[in-house]
Design a protein around this motif. Structure first.
Motif, PDB file in Angstrom:
ATOM      1  N   GLY A  82      36.369  40.803  47.942  1.00 41.92           N
ATOM      2  CA  GLY A  82      36.327  40.320  46.566  1.00 41.92           C
ATOM      3  C   GLY A  82      35.355  39.191  46.303  1.00 41.92           C
ATOM      4  N   GLN A  83      34.638  38.719  47.316  1.00 46.42           N
ATOM      5  CA  GLN A  83      33.750  37.577  47.145  1.00 46.42           C
ATOM      6  C   GLN A  83      32.626  37.863  46.148  1.00 46.42           C
ATOM      7  OE1 GLN A  83      34.102  34.387  48.431  1.00 46.42           O
ATOM      8  NE2 GLN A  83      36.103  35.270  48.945  1.00 46.42           N
ATOM      9  N   ALA A  84      32.360  36.876  45.288  1.00 40.33           N
ATOM     10  CA  ALA A  84      31.224  36.951  44.374  1.00 40.33           C
ATOM     11  C   ALA A  84      29.957  36.755  45.192  1.00 40.33           C
ATOM     12  CB  ALA A  84      31.340  35.879  43.301  1.00 40.33           C
ATOM     13  N   LEU A  85      28.970  37.603  44.974  1.00 36.66           N
ATOM     14  CA  LEU A  85      27.756  37.565  45.780  1.00 36.66           C
ATOM     15  C   LEU A  85      26.557  36.963  45.057  1.00 36.66           C
ATOM     16  CD1 LEU A  85      28.134  41.091  47.410  1.00 36.66           C
ATOM     17  CD2 LEU A  85      28.741  38.857  48.387  1.00 36.66           C
ATOM     18  N   ASN A  86      26.649  36.813  43.733  1.00 34.62           N
ATOM     19  CA  ASN A  86      25.545  36.208  42.986  1.00 34.62           C
ATOM     20  C   ASN A  86      26.050  35.702  41.638  1.00 34.62           C
ATOM     21  OD1 ASN A  86      25.638  39.198  42.375  1.00 34.62           O
ATOM     22  ND2 ASN A  86      24.168  38.568  40.806  1.00 34.62           N
ATOM     23  N   PRO A  87      25.326  34.703  41.078  1.00 33.85           N
ATOM     24  CA  PRO A  87      25.682  34.215  39.755  1.00 33.85           C
ATOM     25  C   PRO A  87      25.457  35.294  38.706  1.00 33.85           C
ATOM     26  CG  PRO A  87      24.038  32.792  40.821  1.00 33.85           C
ATOM     27  CD  PRO A  87      24.222  33.994  41.675  1.00 33.85           C
ATOM     28  N   PRO A  88      26.101  35.200  37.566  1.00 33.86           N
ATOM     29  CA  PRO A  88      26.829  34.036  37.092  1.00 33.86           C
ATOM     30  C   PRO A  88      28.271  33.932  37.590  1.00 33.86           C
ATOM     31  CG  PRO A  88      26.701  35.662  35.348  1.00 33.86           C
ATOM     32  CD  PRO A  88      25.913  36.207  36.506  1.00 33.86           C
ATOM     33  N   ALA A  89      28.777  34.900  38.342  1.00 36.42           N
ATOM     34  CA  ALA A  89      30.141  34.781  38.881  1.00 36.42           C
ATOM     35  C   ALA A  89      30.114  33.948  40.160  1.00 36.42           C
ATOM     36  CB  ALA A  89      30.720  36.158  39.163  1.00 36.42           C
ATOM     37  N   TYR A  90      31.102  33.085  40.301  1.00 35.18           N
ATOM     38  CA  TYR A  90      31.228  32.261  41.502  1.00 35.18           C
ATOM     39  C   TYR A  90      32.586  32.440  42.176  1.00 35.18           C
ATOM     40  CZ  TYR A  90      27.013  30.003  39.878  1.00 35.18           C
ATOM     41  OH  TYR A  90      25.727  29.777  39.467  1.00 35.18           O
ATOM     42  N   LEU A  91      33.577  32.834  41.399  1.00 37.24           N
ATOM     43  CA  LEU A  91      34.925  33.004  41.935  1.00 37.24           C
ATOM     44  C   LEU A  91      35.132  34.433  42.426  1.00 37.24           C
ATOM     45  CD1 LEU A  91      36.947  31.139  39.171  1.00 37.24           C
ATOM     46  CD2 LEU A  91      36.312  30.285  41.445  1.00 37.24           C
ATOM     47  N   PRO A  94      40.435  39.009  42.736  1.00 38.65           N
ATOM     48  CA  PRO A  94      41.629  39.206  43.556  1.00 38.65           C
ATOM     49  C   PRO A  94      41.591  40.551  44.298  1.00 38.65           C
ATOM     50  CG  PRO A  94      42.237  38.328  41.423  1.00 38.65           C
ATOM     51  CD  PRO A  94      40.779  38.693  41.342  1.00 38.65           C
ATOM     52  N   VAL A  95      41.990  40.499  45.558  1.00 38.24           N
ATOM     53  CA  VAL A  95      42.038  41.676  46.435  1.00 38.24           C
ATOM     54  C   VAL A  95      43.500  42.047  46.648  1.00 38.24           C
ATOM     55  CG1 VAL A  95      41.491  42.515  48.752  1.00 38.24           C
ATOM     56  CG2 VAL A  95      39.926  40.964  47.595  1.00 38.24           C
ATOM     57  N   PHE A  96      43.776  43.346  46.686  1.00 38.12           N
ATOM     58  CA  PHE A  96      45.141  43.812  46.863  1.00 38.12           C
ATOM     59  C   PHE A  96      45.276  44.590  48.168  1.00 38.12           C
ATOM     60  CE2 PHE A  96      44.450  43.784  42.180  1.00 38.12           C
ATOM     61  CZ  PHE A  96      45.213  42.663  41.925  1.00 38.12           C
ATOM     62  N   PRO A  97      46.471  44.555  48.763  1.00 37.17           N
ATOM     63  CA  PRO A  97      46.689  45.318  49.996  1.00 37.17           C
ATOM     64  C   PRO A  97      46.642  46.818  49.712  1.00 37.17           C
ATOM     65  CG  PRO A  97      48.769  44.447  49.187  1.00 37.17           C
ATOM     66  CD  PRO A  97      47.686  43.869  48.320  1.00 37.17           C
TER      67      PRO A  97
END
Length: 113
Positions: A82-91, A94-97
């Motif tokens: 779920g990691q943001a890899l480039n702007p404009p998103a930084y957060l 959420p990842v689910f099982p």
């Protein structure tokens, strides 16, 4: 599968319906969940960009790099974590099982348990 085993888990689809490189949307109550088959492994993210509340499912799933791109502003997210890899998103998103049982893919929003 017993009722106890599937309690709180949402069936996303049959494994045959989500081939490598494909994505699918399911719902856990009010939560839209975006499921992926990335190189034979299944992953699930909340179906919204953390920069703007826009659905990620409209974007392109890069099955080579394991990313989903928000079509609104171009932010990319890693489908595994779920990691943001480039702007404009930084957060992160959420990842689910995810679990696979009896030929079906299941997930759940366990943030509220």
């Amino acid at each position: 599968m017993s009722a106890e085993a599937i309690r709180n888990w949402v069936c996303v689809c049959a494994t045959a319906e989500l081939l490598p490189g494909e994505k699918i949307v399911a719902w856990d109550g009010d939560t839209p969940i975006l499921g992926f088959n990335y190189d034979g492994e299944y992953y699930a993210l909340e179906d919204h960009c953390t920069h703007e509340d826009y659905e990620l499912s409209s974007g392109k799933f890069d099955a080579q790099g394991g990313t989903i791109e928000c079509i609104y502003h171009g932010s990319k997210f890693n489908v595994r974590d779920g990691q943001a890899l480039n702007p404009p998103a930084y957060l992160p998103v959420p990842v689910f099982p995810v679990k696979v049982e009896d030929g079906s893919v299941f997930t759940r929003d366990d943030r509220w348990d």
